[in-house]
Design an enzyme around this catalytic site. Structure first.
Site, PDB file in Angstrom:
ATOM      1  N   ALA A 104       0.657  -1.074   0.217  1.00  0.00           N
ATOM      2  CA  ALA A 104      -0.018   0.020   0.104  1.00  0.00           C
ATOM      3  C   ALA A 104       0.715   1.121  -0.315  1.00  0.00           C
ATOM      4  O   ALA A 104      -0.196   2.530   0.027  1.00  0.00           O
ATOM      5  CB  ALA A 104      -0.673   0.761   1.196  1.00  0.00           C
ATOM      6  N   TYR A 146       9.668 -12.072 -14.344  1.00  0.00           N
ATOM      7  CA  TYR A 146       8.225 -11.665 -13.999  1.00  0.00           C
ATOM      8  C   TYR A 146       7.221 -12.667 -13.829  1.00  0.00           C
ATOM      9  O   TYR A 146       5.742 -12.650 -13.557  1.00  0.00           O
ATOM     10  CB  TYR A 146       8.295  -9.999 -13.745  1.00  0.00           C
ATOM     11  CG  TYR A 146       6.693  -9.842 -14.214  1.00  0.00           C
ATOM     12  CD1 TYR A 146       6.881  -8.854 -12.197  1.00  0.00           C
ATOM     13  CD2 TYR A 146       5.780  -9.702 -14.658  1.00  0.00           C
ATOM     14  CE1 TYR A 146       5.888  -7.949 -12.153  1.00  0.00           C
ATOM     15  CE2 TYR A 146       4.840  -8.919 -14.300  1.00  0.00           C
ATOM     16  CZ  TYR A 146       4.530  -8.119 -13.028  1.00  0.00           C
ATOM     17  OH  TYR A 146       3.734  -7.225 -12.701  1.00  0.00           O
TER      18      TYR A 146
HETATM   19  N1  LIG Z   1       1.662  -1.862 -13.065  1.00  0.00           N
HETATM   20  C1  LIG Z   1       0.978  -2.275 -13.759  1.00  0.00           C
HETATM   21  O1  LIG Z   1       1.245  -1.622 -14.852  1.00  0.00           O
HETATM   22  C2  LIG Z   1       1.307  -3.677 -13.199  1.00  0.00           C
HETATM   23  C3  LIG Z   1       0.331  -4.807 -14.404  1.00  0.00           C
HETATM   24  C4  LIG Z   1       0.066  -5.746 -14.221  1.00  0.00           C
HETATM   25  C5  LIG Z   1       0.144  -6.345 -12.943  1.00  0.00           C
HETATM   26  N2  LIG Z   1       0.515  -5.163 -11.355  1.00  0.00           N
HETATM   27  C6  LIG Z   1       1.126  -5.852 -10.410  1.00  0.00           C
HETATM   28  O2  LIG Z   1       0.551  -5.247  -9.515  1.00  0.00           O
HETATM   29  C7  LIG Z   1       0.901  -5.150  -8.367  1.00  0.00           C
HETATM   30  C8  LIG Z   1       1.186  -3.791  -7.742  1.00  0.00           C
HETATM   31  O3  LIG Z   1       2.011  -3.129  -8.214  1.00  0.00           O
HETATM   32  P1  LIG Z   1       3.000  -1.115  -9.118  1.00  0.00           P
HETATM   33  O4  LIG Z   1       2.545  -1.295  -9.874  1.00  0.00           O
HETATM   34  O5  LIG Z   1       1.616  -0.908  -7.635  1.00  0.00           O
HETATM   35  O6  LIG Z   1       4.352  -1.193  -7.898  1.00  0.00           O
HETATM   36  P2  LIG Z   1       4.595  -0.515  -7.422  1.00  0.00           P
HETATM   37  O7  LIG Z   1       4.054   1.028  -7.319  1.00  0.00           O
HETATM   38  O8  LIG Z   1       6.387  -0.705  -6.987  1.00  0.00           O
HETATM   39  O9  LIG Z   1       4.429  -0.876  -5.990  1.00  0.00           O
HETATM   40  C9  LIG Z   1       4.999  -2.740  -5.119  1.00  0.00           C
HETATM   41  C10 LIG Z   1       3.966  -2.381  -3.834  1.00  0.00           C
HETATM   42  O10 LIG Z   1       4.965  -3.543  -3.466  1.00  0.00           O
HETATM   43  C11 LIG Z   1       5.916  -3.413  -1.975  1.00  0.00           C
HETATM   44  N3  LIG Z   1       6.430  -4.311  -1.674  1.00  0.00           N
HETATM   45  C12 LIG Z   1       7.531  -4.719  -3.478  1.00  0.00           C
HETATM   46  N4  LIG Z   1       8.935  -4.968  -2.401  1.00  0.00           N
HETATM   47  C13 LIG Z   1       8.650  -5.544  -0.967  1.00  0.00           C
HETATM   48  C14 LIG Z   1       8.952  -5.993   0.052  1.00  0.00           C
HETATM   49  N5  LIG Z   1      10.557  -7.070   0.302  1.00  0.00           N
HETATM   50  N6  LIG Z   1       7.757  -6.101   1.250  1.00  0.00           N
HETATM   51  C15 LIG Z   1       7.045  -5.633   1.509  1.00  0.00           C
HETATM   52  N7  LIG Z   1       6.434  -4.814   0.666  1.00  0.00           N
HETATM   53  C16 LIG Z   1       7.478  -4.514  -0.562  1.00  0.00           C
HETATM   54  C17 LIG Z   1       6.180  -2.266  -2.176  1.00  0.00           C
HETATM   55  O11 LIG Z   1       6.896  -1.428  -1.404  1.00  0.00           O
HETATM   56  P3  LIG Z   1       7.543  -0.055  -1.330  1.00  0.00           P
HETATM   57  O12 LIG Z   1       6.982   1.233  -1.538  1.00  0.00           O
HETATM   58  O13 LIG Z   1       8.874   0.350   0.068  1.00  0.00           O
HETATM   59  O14 LIG Z   1       8.431  -0.479  -2.206  1.00  0.00           O
HETATM   60  C18 LIG Z   1       5.076  -1.339  -2.396  1.00  0.00           C
HETATM   61  O15 LIG Z   1       4.249  -1.020  -2.361  1.00  0.00           O
HETATM   62  C19 LIG Z   1       2.169  -6.070  -8.470  1.00  0.00           C
HETATM   63  O16 LIG Z   1       1.461  -6.994  -8.398  1.00  0.00           O
HETATM   64  C20 LIG Z   1       1.896  -5.959 -10.107  1.00  0.00           C
HETATM   65  O17 LIG Z   1       2.810  -7.204 -10.306  1.00  0.00           O
HETATM   66  C21 LIG Z   1       1.456  -3.987 -12.366  1.00  0.00           C
END
Ligand SMILES: NC(=O)c1ccc[n+]([C@@H]2O[C@H](COP(=O)([O-])OP(=O)(O)OC[C@H]3O[C@@H](n4cnc5c(N)ncnc54)[C@H](OP(=O)(O)O)[C@@H]3O)[C@@H](O)[C@H]2O)c1
Length: 279
Positions: A10, A162
């Protein structure tokens, strides 16, 4: 009814937008974080919506010990969890390892939600019709390479790692749904859309620029998560894949039950799920 909703990831992107929306809808949020500065910033933003309806707790999803400590805290603090949203995720362009020495993308994107969900099953059982929501991606094409799941024999490839982890999210969802089908707990996976977030920070400058121009907002990305978490329209629906708040067809491999069962067994082994540890 106010629901207890546990949402990972979050502090950024789609997860942050989902947290705000769920809080605006009147629910109580349990939010694991790994970065103190980001948690402090998030706290301020959420306090402006509802000062006393969330609980930010440290949990590094790249550490089984940290996940177990966090799950123990949740079990000791809350009587039930109504919705568990496994949203946190990473995309690594270089080979990296988790605290447990496991390839980081597989560890955070698949093994962490696998372990956390299993550790919290009792709390989900105590809720009325609990839901598990797993954030996957349309990039889930391909298969699980059981011979080299961590890219130790073949050359590391960030997008392949990924893809495999996002396929694992759907296979996990389907097997979880199958195992819980008689218990009234549903599990569904989703594609949030192509969303401008920090997940692409490992990619090169031009790729990030293109993404910034083409991708949609985190608020848009949160829509299907919130829909699966709360909407009465999906009551009782389980083991499915969603996109744009509609059921969608996932890859053939993601529907392979034998693959899902094998992944479950491997994940149990890799996380030491049934190895008792002192909490
Ligand atoms: N963005 C896209 O286009 C897209 C498309 C398809 C699927 N997704 C999926 O959507 C989900 C959310 O991703 P997002 O795009 O919102 O990316 P993001 O902005 O990088 O957010 C990722 C979140 O995961 C947390 N996280 C990562 N490693 C962690 C760890 N070791 N321990 C605790 N928390 C951790 C991050 O914490 P920090 O803030 O501390 O880094 C951040 O809160 C993911 O599962 C991703 O695969 C995204």
């Amino acid at each position: 009814m106010i629901k207890n909703i546990l949402l990972t990831g979050a502090t950024s992107g789609i997860g942050k937008a989902a947290a705000k929306k769920l809080l605006q809808e009147g629910h109580f949020l349990i939010l694991p974080y790994r970065n103190e500065e980001k948690a402090t910033a998030l706290k301020k933003e959420l306090e402006a919506i509802a000062p006393e309806r969330f609980d930010l707790q440290f949990c590094d999803l790249a550490s089984f010990e940290s996940i177990r400590a966090f799950a123990a805290y949740v079990k000791n603090t809350y009587p039930h969890i109504d919705v568990l949203i496994n949203n946190a995720g990473v995309w690594n362009q270089r080979f990296r390892e988790s605290k447990d020495g496991i390839e980081l993308t597989f560890a955070v994107n698949h093994l962490a939600p696998f372990l956390l969900t299993n550790l919290l099953l009792d709390l989900l059982r105590k809720a009325e019709r609990a839901r598990v929501v797993n954030v996957s991606s349309d990039l889930h094409q391909g298969t699980i390479d059981f011979d080299d799941i961590e890219f130790r024999k073949k050359e590391y490839n960030g997008i392949a790692a990924y893809r495999q982890s996002k396929l694992a999210n759907i296979l996990f969802t389907k097997e979880l749904a199958r195992r819980l089908q008689d218990e009234g707990i549903t599990a569904n996976a989703l594609m949030p859309g192509f969303i401008a977030t920090n997940i692409f920070q490992d990619l090169n400058f031009f790729a990030r620029l293109m993404i910034k121009i083409m991708a949609k907002s985190p608020e848009k990305g949160a829509e299907t998560i919130v829909y699966l978490a709360l909407s009465p329209e999906v009551e009782g629906i389980t083991g499915k894949y969603f996109k744009d708040k509609k059921e969608a067809i996932s890859s053939r491999q993601s529907q392979n039950i034998e693959l899902a069962k094998r992944l479950w067994a491997v994940s149990e082994q890799m996380t030491g799920l049934h190895v008792s540890v002192s909490e």
